[in-house]
Design a protein around this motif. Sequence first.
Motif, mmCIF file in Angstrom:
data_model
loop_
_atom_site.group_PDB
_atom_site.id
_atom_site.type_symbol
_atom_site.label_atom_id
_atom_site.label_comp_id
_atom_site.label_asym_id
_atom_site.label_seq_id
_atom_site.Cartn_x
_atom_site.Cartn_y
_atom_site.Cartn_z
ATOM 1 N N GLY A 141 -2.781 5.819 -5.148
ATOM 2 C CA GLY A 141 -4.604 6.645 -4.772
ATOM 3 C C GLY A 141 -4.994 7.566 -6.106
ATOM 4 N N ASP A 142 -4.439 7.728 -6.260
ATOM 5 C CA ASP A 142 -5.497 8.528 -7.723
ATOM 6 C C ASP A 142 -5.461 7.101 -8.512
ATOM 7 O OD1 ASP A 142 -5.197 10.689 -6.916
ATOM 8 O OD2 ASP A 142 -3.671 11.188 -7.991
ATOM 9 N N ILE A 198 -5.777 3.448 -8.446
ATOM 10 C CA ILE A 198 -5.749 2.182 -7.405
ATOM 11 C C ILE A 198 -5.354 0.764 -7.524
ATOM 12 C CG2 ILE A 198 -7.760 1.539 -6.646
ATOM 13 C CD1 ILE A 198 -5.783 2.767 -3.801
ATOM 14 N N THR A 238 2.425 9.231 -1.845
ATOM 15 C CA THR A 238 0.784 9.179 -1.752
ATOM 16 C C THR A 238 0.492 10.907 -0.719
ATOM 17 O OG1 THR A 238 1.076 8.938 0.880
ATOM 18 C CG2 THR A 238 0.587 7.220 -0.792
ATOM 19 N N ASN A 256 0.944 8.902 -7.860
ATOM 20 C CA ASN A 256 -0.204 8.670 -6.636
ATOM 21 C C ASN A 256 -0.578 7.764 -6.916
ATOM 22 O OD1 ASN A 256 -1.715 8.694 -4.796
ATOM 23 N ND2 ASN A 256 -1.909 10.653 -3.833
#
Length: 116
Positions: A62-63, A65, A32, A60
């Motif tokens: 987070g890019d 989800i 992250t 990542n």
Amino acid sequence: MAATSKPSRLETGDELDDFVDAHDVALVEFYTSGCAMCQAMEPVLGNVSRATDVAIGMVNPGDDIELVDRFDIRSVPTLILFEDGAETARLAEGFQGGDAVTAFLAEHVPNAVGAD
């Protein structure tokens, strides 16, 4: 496809799938932004990439989800080893030095380590 000398940055689940499919053996770091341990892993993974025949990617979740649930990411950095497109091992114990990552690879894919 031969491994490269530095980790490949992957932006989406589709890019991750393409990367894993393109390599017989691939190690992917799930990280992250803002994670100091994750940032410290990048040069380590670059060294491991140069020292082994293992393709290394970084994504990542987070890019994208959906990757968190799909790969059951509970902490970062998480390293997942893929062989022939399937997860075969994972290392999710925080920062790992080059020797630890190489030992992890040697345990699971010995033919890809020490090929020099």
